[in-house]
Structures are given as structure tokens and as C-alpha cells.
Scaffold this motif. Structure first.
Motif, mmCIF file in Angstrom:
data_model
loop_
_atom_site.group_PDB
_atom_site.id
_atom_site.type_symbol
_atom_site.label_atom_id
_atom_site.label_comp_id
_atom_site.label_asym_id
_atom_site.label_seq_id
_atom_site.Cartn_x
_atom_site.Cartn_y
_atom_site.Cartn_z
ATOM 1 N N THR A 1 -15.675 1.050 1.361
ATOM 2 C CA THR A 1 -14.672 0.395 0.509
ATOM 3 C C THR A 1 -13.265 0.737 0.970
ATOM 4 O OG1 THR A 1 -16.238 0.700 -1.272
ATOM 5 C CG2 THR A 1 -14.046 -0.050 -1.895
ATOM 6 N N PHE B 1 -6.373 -7.952 -5.453
ATOM 7 C CA PHE B 1 -7.482 -7.687 -4.539
ATOM 8 C C PHE B 1 -8.201 -6.397 -4.911
ATOM 9 C CE2 PHE B 1 -9.473 -5.914 -0.807
ATOM 10 C CZ PHE B 1 -10.248 -6.986 -0.406
ATOM 11 N N PHE C 1 -12.132 1.700 3.987
ATOM 12 C CA PHE C 1 -11.744 1.059 5.234
ATOM 13 C C PHE C 1 -11.678 -0.456 5.103
ATOM 14 C CE2 PHE C 1 -12.686 5.177 7.165
ATOM 15 C CZ PHE C 1 -11.604 5.283 8.022
ATOM 16 N N ARG C 2 -12.537 -1.012 4.256
ATOM 17 C CA ARG C 2 -12.476 -2.456 4.051
ATOM 18 C C ARG C 2 -11.118 -2.851 3.477
ATOM 19 N NH1 ARG C 2 -16.894 -4.605 0.233
ATOM 20 N NH2 ARG C 2 -15.393 -3.945 -1.330
ATOM 21 N N THR C 3 -10.626 -2.037 2.532
ATOM 22 C CA THR C 3 -9.313 -2.318 1.943
ATOM 23 C C THR C 3 -8.216 -2.220 3.001
ATOM 24 O OG1 THR C 3 -10.159 -1.366 -0.083
ATOM 25 C CG2 THR C 3 -7.799 -1.750 0.004
ATOM 26 N N LEU C 4 -8.294 -1.202 3.854
ATOM 27 C CA LEU C 4 -7.296 -1.058 4.925
ATOM 28 C C LEU C 4 -7.351 -2.251 5.883
ATOM 29 C CD1 LEU C 4 -7.219 2.668 6.119
ATOM 30 C CD2 LEU C 4 -5.604 1.460 4.664
ATOM 31 N N PHE C 5 -8.564 -2.625 6.281
ATOM 32 C CA PHE C 5 -8.723 -3.699 7.263
ATOM 33 C C PHE C 5 -8.279 -5.047 6.723
ATOM 34 C CE2 PHE C 5 -12.356 -1.525 9.803
ATOM 35 C CZ PHE C 5 -11.433 -0.621 10.290
ATOM 36 N N VAL C 6 -8.315 -5.196 5.403
ATOM 37 C CA VAL C 6 -7.998 -6.479 4.795
ATOM 38 C C VAL C 6 -6.487 -6.623 4.579
ATOM 39 C CG1 VAL C 6 -7.972 -7.046 2.338
ATOM 40 C CG2 VAL C 6 -9.974 -7.553 3.691
ATOM 41 N N LEU C 7 -5.757 -5.490 4.676
ATOM 42 C CA LEU C 7 -4.321 -5.493 4.372
ATOM 43 C C LEU C 7 -3.517 -6.672 4.958
ATOM 44 C CD1 LEU C 7 -3.191 -1.757 4.427
ATOM 45 C CD2 LEU C 7 -3.120 -3.328 2.495
ATOM 46 N N PRO C 8 -3.644 -6.972 6.247
ATOM 47 C CA PRO C 8 -2.804 -8.049 6.789
ATOM 48 C C PRO C 8 -2.983 -9.372 6.060
ATOM 49 C CG PRO C 8 -3.914 -6.885 8.563
ATOM 50 C CD PRO C 8 -4.493 -6.368 7.281
ATOM 51 N N TRP C 9 -4.196 -9.587 5.560
ATOM 52 C CA TRP C 9 -4.516 -10.843 4.891
ATOM 53 C C TRP C 9 -3.816 -10.941 3.535
ATOM 54 C CZ3 TRP C 9 -9.444 -12.183 1.893
ATOM 55 C CH2 TRP C 9 -9.562 -13.562 1.761
ATOM 56 N N LEU C 10 -3.441 -9.786 2.975
ATOM 57 C CA LEU C 10 -2.847 -9.784 1.644
ATOM 58 C C LEU C 10 -1.332 -9.989 1.698
ATOM 59 C CD1 LEU C 10 -4.858 -6.844 0.060
ATOM 60 C CD2 LEU C 10 -5.369 -9.273 -0.002
ATOM 61 N N VAL D 1 -0.544 -9.481 -5.102
ATOM 62 C CA VAL D 1 -1.765 -9.872 -4.398
ATOM 63 C C VAL D 1 -2.622 -8.642 -4.103
ATOM 64 C CG1 VAL D 1 -2.667 -10.962 -2.316
ATOM 65 C CG2 VAL D 1 -0.667 -11.912 -3.444
ATOM 66 N N LEU E 1 -18.009 -1.885 9.417
ATOM 67 C CA LEU E 1 -18.035 -1.707 7.968
ATOM 68 C C LEU E 1 -19.452 -1.821 7.406
ATOM 69 C CD1 LEU E 1 -14.922 -3.758 6.827
ATOM 70 C CD2 LEU E 1 -15.162 -1.285 6.886
ATOM 71 N N ILE F 1 -14.192 -10.718 6.596
ATOM 72 C CA ILE F 1 -14.805 -10.776 5.267
ATOM 73 C C ILE F 1 -16.009 -11.719 5.277
ATOM 74 C CG2 ILE F 1 -14.418 -11.524 2.895
ATOM 75 C CD1 ILE F 1 -12.825 -9.216 3.086
ATOM 76 N N MET G 1 -3.020 -16.852 -4.560
ATOM 77 C CA MET G 1 -2.518 -16.378 -3.267
ATOM 78 C C MET G 1 -1.910 -17.511 -2.452
ATOM 79 S SD MET G 1 -5.265 -13.604 -1.890
ATOM 80 C CE MET G 1 -4.857 -13.688 -0.165
ATOM 81 N N ALA H 1 -4.600 -2.115 11.778
ATOM 82 C CA ALA H 1 -4.436 -2.936 10.576
ATOM 83 C C ALA H 1 -3.321 -2.410 9.683
ATOM 84 C CB ALA H 1 -5.755 -2.982 9.796
ATOM 85 N N THR I 1 -16.539 5.301 1.804
ATOM 86 C CA THR I 1 -15.910 5.112 3.116
ATOM 87 C C THR I 1 -15.776 3.629 3.431
ATOM 88 O OG1 THR I 1 -17.089 7.099 3.771
ATOM 89 C CG2 THR I 1 -16.000 5.870 5.523
#
Lengths: 313, 280
Positions: free
Chosen positions: A125, B262, A127-136, B258, A114, A197, B208, B26, A123
Motif C-alpha cells: 500500500t 485517493f 509503495f503503491r501510493t508513492l508510485f501513483v503520486l504523479p497521476w494525482l 485529489v 507491487l 494501476i 479529477m 516517482a 509495504t
């Protein structure tokens, strides 16, 4: 809290020193006033429960009996000699070590991608959003979702057996040989974004001239990674790893909602073991001593974390 | 030996390949959750698996929206999570101000205590909390859950906000004090307004934590009208048959708040996380 210093002008030294003492006392009172709500909450909801649980752990029949009596270390001996406790401890160690190492590697790899200079801001932003998904996602949701995916008739089996990699209809969460691995996989998926992150933020904090200087000296990308990136990130990685070890060792919901510690205790963790003692067997005394043991282990980890923070200051 | 240009092209190819592999790792499970929420329940495990199954519809969502008991789970989660965020921020701002701007006896020790408290395992507190909440008549109430969650959010919020305040020059609040304002006035009129990014990110994070909490929500509530979303989803399981599409629909609805937070506050969020945890 203002102190009227204008009255003191032109007074003798005695008055000055007296007022400065009063001022000092007032000055000390001010920060404590700001801390009062915090201290009240922590005393009531942190110190008191810890004292209570330690107290329970030395009694027989805590909570359940009208008149529990003091039994010294009996409960601790019971727990520490319980083979199920040993299993839970061993499982927890596996679960933590494999999860944290994977979180670190995946988090670092994703953060490096990233941060690649060849990508546009959009690009990055995206992919960062996609990669962060599990955390949300909530742990409870993650557990249910993976039960659907890993179901014997589910999509994971369909894809993997379609590729000829496995036998069809594998019972990922019910097979004693697979359950722990499956849970670790779920936890790896759920937990890497926090590392990612933090490392990403750390990468952006590394001065660019370090890399420029290295490039002038003829260092290739791999050399730059080993001699600049990793040493610069080391403090972040160390403190993140310690935090992650603490959190992962305390994970409960993920295990409780996927396997419940089964099959054959293969995924029993210290947290589920303690919970079952208390709320399935109502053995609150043994559960309390198990909970205190878990607390002591966590506090040891916290001690290392505080040391690592000190080193960074 | 590669030329510079060839190397740049190779880097690009590898980066993109990595991004796409990473994205599928992911995002695929999340995509599967969304697609399953639209499928008719008998087609959930249809082979071969398809992202869009025939007969897909909003029916799972509609049955949740028309069920007051399930709506109640969401309302409960919002009440608890929002209260926890607001109360935590108020208490943490006061404490962080003391840590950041004052010297006082016991500061170092208190600092270590607050860092260590974060490591206290929830399972250790669970047994005494159960007794404590029953004794305080807070068992199965919002207040009980809110107070409980503050124990977990407060230390984090104090550490983060202290870090954030430390990055702001003291001259700002000193100047306000010279103008005759109390330290309290300097905090609320000067420091808080310029700390909005940090406060927002800590607020989101505490929201969260409260929104996601499972163990205490399970143990400290008894009746369905007090249950939060994570427990609500679990209640859909294990009755007689698995309503997979409804569970997935509820999971999607439970993830939206959430996710929106975000997306809208990404910059604050990532900036705020680094203010407290990364010292340059």
C-alpha cells in the motif's frame, strides 16, 4: 412505467396481442427515457460542435468575417502543405511512441513489483501510493514543477553535473536539441501510473492455479512471466496502449506550459499548432481544418480501440 | 544452480532495490515541490540544493491564504469540479441503467458512439465551443465550464457504471419489480445503494478530470474571478519575477484535494477502475 397485466387475465388472444404491442412500445420508450439527458447533452455539446468545426473548415474567414464564403478544400490544402504542420505531425508521433512504450514498460515493471508475494500488505500500500503520486497531480502543476526542476540553475542540473554526467547549467527546455527529449521525459513521469494501476488489477485477476501448475511443470520465473503473465495481460495492455496513444496525441497543457511548442518548433505538437492557428493568429478556418484532421486521426485510433474492446467481449 | 532459499532471498533483494529506485523516480519531484514551497524565494536555486533550506517558513502559504484573488481560484475549482461530479453521476446512472438492463433498437450503435466520443480531441471541440459558449451567453461562467466538462466525463462514467451494473445480478432489481416497484424505483432503491463503491470511484475520477482541466478553462474564461487553479498557477508565472515558492505552495494546495480523495478511497478507486475496464 408499470403495465397492468392483471386486467388481461382470461381475455381472448386478440386483446393479448394488442396489449403486448402496446407493452412493447412502452418497453422501448423506457430505456430511451433513461437515455434522454445523455442524448441531449451529446447532441448539443458533441454533435453540434463537430458539425460546426467541419463547416468552418470549408469556409474562408470563419468566425472573424461577417460573411464567410465556401472555399472547398483550400484550407486543408494550406494546412497539409504547411511545413510547420509536418513538423508538428512528426513531433507528435515521436512524443506518442516514446511516451506510450515507456508508460507500458514502467507500468508493467512497477505493477509486477507491487504484486510480489514477498511483500507485506502495508509495504504494498505504501509503495503503491508513492508510485501513483504523479497521476494525482494536475498537468498544469506537473509543467510548473518540472520547469523548476529542469531550470538551468535547478536541482536536476545540480545533481547530474555534481555526478559529472553533464555540463552544468543545461537549458533543458530551451535547447533545441534537448527540449523534445525533456518533454517526453516529463510526460513519461506523468503518465505511467494509469498503466500501472490497470496492470496491477489485471495481475490480481490471474488465477493462482495457472502459476502453480507451471511451477509443477518446472517453469522458472522468467518462463512463467512470458507464458502466463504476459498472455493473460495482453487484452489489458492492448486497450490501455490504444487509450494512451489517443490521450498522449492530444496532450496540450504539458507542452503549452513548458515550452509553448518552441524552441524553433522543436516541440510543436498537432494540438499546439492548431491552438496557435486559432488563438494566436485568429486563422480560424485553417485552425478548423487542422482540428478536423486531428479528429480524423483520433477516430481511426478509436476504431481500433472499439475493435479491441469487441475482441475482449 | 540456486537453492529455493537463495532464490527467495535474491528475489527479495531485487524487489526492494526496484521499489526504492521506483519510489525515488516517482516521489522525488513531488518531494521537491513540497520542499520548495517552504523555501524563501531567493534561496530557491541555492547550490548545493538542499531539501530544507535555511530560512524555510510558511510565508508562501500565508501570502496565498491572505490573497482573496488566489483563494477565489480554489473556490472556483471546487464549485466546478463538484458540480461536474454530481451532475455527471446523475445522468450517467440513468444511462448506464438503460444500457445494463434493457434491450432497445440502436443500443449497439449508441454504445460504439459513446466509446468513440471519448476519443474526440479537445482541441477539435475548442474552436466551435468558443463560438457556442459566446452564443449561448455561457462564456466566462461556471455553467459554461460545467457543461463543457460533462462532455468529457459523461462517456467514461457511462461505460464504467454500465460495467459495474453488469456485475450485479439482475435478480436484485427484478425482485424489486415483482414487489410492484417501477424500474425507476428499482434503480434508486436497490441498484444505486449496492453500487456505492462503483459510483464513488467514478465520482472521484470525474472530479479529477474537472479539477485538472486546463485547455477549456484557459479559453472559456476571461476574468480572474472565473479562473480555476491550473490557470491561477499559470497567472503567477510570467508577470515580472517568478515567485517560485508561491507557485509551489499553490501547487501543493491544488494537489491536496485529489491526494486526500485517493488516500481515503483507494480501495474503491482501484476496484472501480477495474470494474469498467477489466473484464474477467
Amino acid at each position: 412505467m408499470t403495465v397492468r397485466t392483471d386486467l388481461l387475465k382470461g381475455n381472448d388472444g386478440f386483446m393479448k396481442s394488442r396489449s403486448s404491442i402496446i407493452q412493447r412500445i412502452k418497453g422501448t420508450a423506457v430505456p430511451y427515457a433513461y437515455l434522454t439527458p445523455t442524448l441531449t447533452l451529446l447532441t448539443m455539446l458533441m454533435a453540434t460542435p463537430i458539425i460546426m468545426v467541419v463547416w468552418y473548415s470549408f469556409q474562408s474567414g470563419a468566425i472573424t468575417d461577417k460573411n464567410p464564403h465556401f472555399v472547398g478544400f483550400d484550407n486543408y490544402i494550406d494546412v497539409l502543405t504547411d511545413p510547420k504542420f509536418h513538423t508538428a505531425l512528426a513531433n507528435t508521433v515521436w512524443f506518442v511512441v516514446l511516451s506510450v512504450v515507456a508508460h507500458m514498460i514502467i507500468g508493467l515493471a512497477f505493477a509486477m513489483m507491487l504484486n510480489a508475494s514477498c511483500l507485506s500488505t502495508f509495504t504494498k500500500t505504501f509503495f503503491r501510493t508513492l508510485f501513483v503520486l504523479p497521476w494525482l497531480l494536475t498537468v498544469a502543476i506537473i509543467a510548473i514543477l518540472w520547469r523548476l526542476i529542469l531550470n538551468p540553475n535547478g536541482v536536476a542540473n545540480a545533481l547530474l553535473s555534481g555526478l559529472g554526467l553533464i555540463e552544468p547549467h543545461k537549458e533543458w527546455l530551451a535547447d533545441p536539441h534537448l527540449a523534445l527529449a525533456a518533454i517526453i521525459l516529463i510526460n513519461i513521469w506523468a503518465g505511467y501510473p494509469f498503466f500501472m494501476i490497470s496492470i496491477l488489477a489485471g495481475l490480481q485477476g490471474i488465477p493462482a492455479d495457472l502459476y502453480e501448475a507451471a511451477e509443477v511443470d518446472g517453469a522458472g520465473p522468467i518462463r512463467r512471466f512470458w507464458s502466463i503473465t504476459l498472455p493473460q495481460l495482453k487484452p489489458i495492455i492492448v486497450s490501455m496502449a490504444l487509450l494512451d496513444i489517443i490521450w498522449t496525441s492530444q496532450q496540450f497543457a504539458l507542452i503549452w506550459m513548458t515550452t509553448g511548442g518552441g524552441p524553433l518548433n522543436k516541440t510543436e505538437m498537432l494540438s499546439t499548432y492548431t491552438y496557435k492557428l486559432a488563438f494566436a493568429k485568429y486563422a480560424f478556418s485553417s485552425a478548423s481544418s487542422s482540428a478536423v484532421i486531428v479528429l480524423i486521426l483520433s477516430m481511426l485510433l478509436a476504431f481500433f480501440y472499439v475493435q479491441s474492446q469487441r475482441a475482449r467481449d | 544452480m540456486l537453492t529455493k532459499k537463495q532464490r527467495a532471498v535474491l528475489t527479495r533483494i531485487f524487489t526492494w532495490a526496484g521499489l526504492l529506485i521506483g519510489a525515488s523516480f516517482a516521489a522525488f519531484p513531488v518531494l521537491w515541490m513540497v520542499s520548495s514551497s517552504f523555501k524563501p524565494n531567493p534561496r530557491i536555486f541555492a547550490t548545493p540544493p538542499k531539501l530544507i533550506e535555511e530560512g524555510s517558513s510558511f510565508s508562501a502559504y500565508l501570502s496565498i491564504i491572505h490573497d482573496p484573488e488566489k483563494i477565489r481560484f480554489f473556490i472556483n475549482s471546487y464549485i466546478v469540479a463538484l458540480s461536474v461530479s454530481v451532475l455527471t453521476l446523475i445522468v450517467a446512472i440513468l444511462a448506464a441503467f438503460a444500457f445494463s438492463r434493457f434491450e432497445f433498437p440502436g443500443k449497439r450503435i449508441l454504445n460504439v458512439v459513446i466509446i468513440s466520443v471519448q476519443a474526440v480531441p479537445p482541441i477539435t471541440l475548442l474552436i466551435p465551443f468558443f463560438g457556442l459558449m459566446v452564443a449561448l451567453k455561457l462564456y466566462n461562467t461556471y455553467h459554461g465550464l460545467i457543461l463543457t466538462y460533462m462532455v468529457f466525463t459523461l462517456p467514461y462514467a457511462i461505460i464504467m457504471l454500465t460495467g459495474y451494473f453488469n456485475t450485479l445480478p439482475r435478480e436484485l432489481d427484478e425482485a424489486a419489480k415483482v414487489d410492484g416497484t417501477t424500474s425507476f424505483g428499482a434503480l434508486w432503491r436497490v441498484l444505486v445503494p449496492i453500487s456505492v463503491p462503483g459510483i464513488v470511484s467514478v465520482g472521484i475520477y470525474t472530479f479529477m478530470i474537472a479539477w485538472n482541466e486546463y485547455l477549456f478553462a484557459l479559453t472559456l474564461t476571461r476574468t480572474n474571478d472565473m479562473r480555476t487553479v491550473p490557470i491561477g498557477i499559470q497567472l503567477l508565472m510570467g508577470q515580472h519575477s517568478y515567485e517560485w515558492n508561491e507557485m509551489m505552495a499553490m501547487s501543493v494546495l491544488g494537489s491536496i484535494p485529489v491526494l486526500l480523495l485517493f488516500i481515503f478511497f483507494q480501495r474503491y478507486f482501484i476496484g472501480g477502475m477495474t470494474a469498467g475496464s477489466v473484464k474477467n
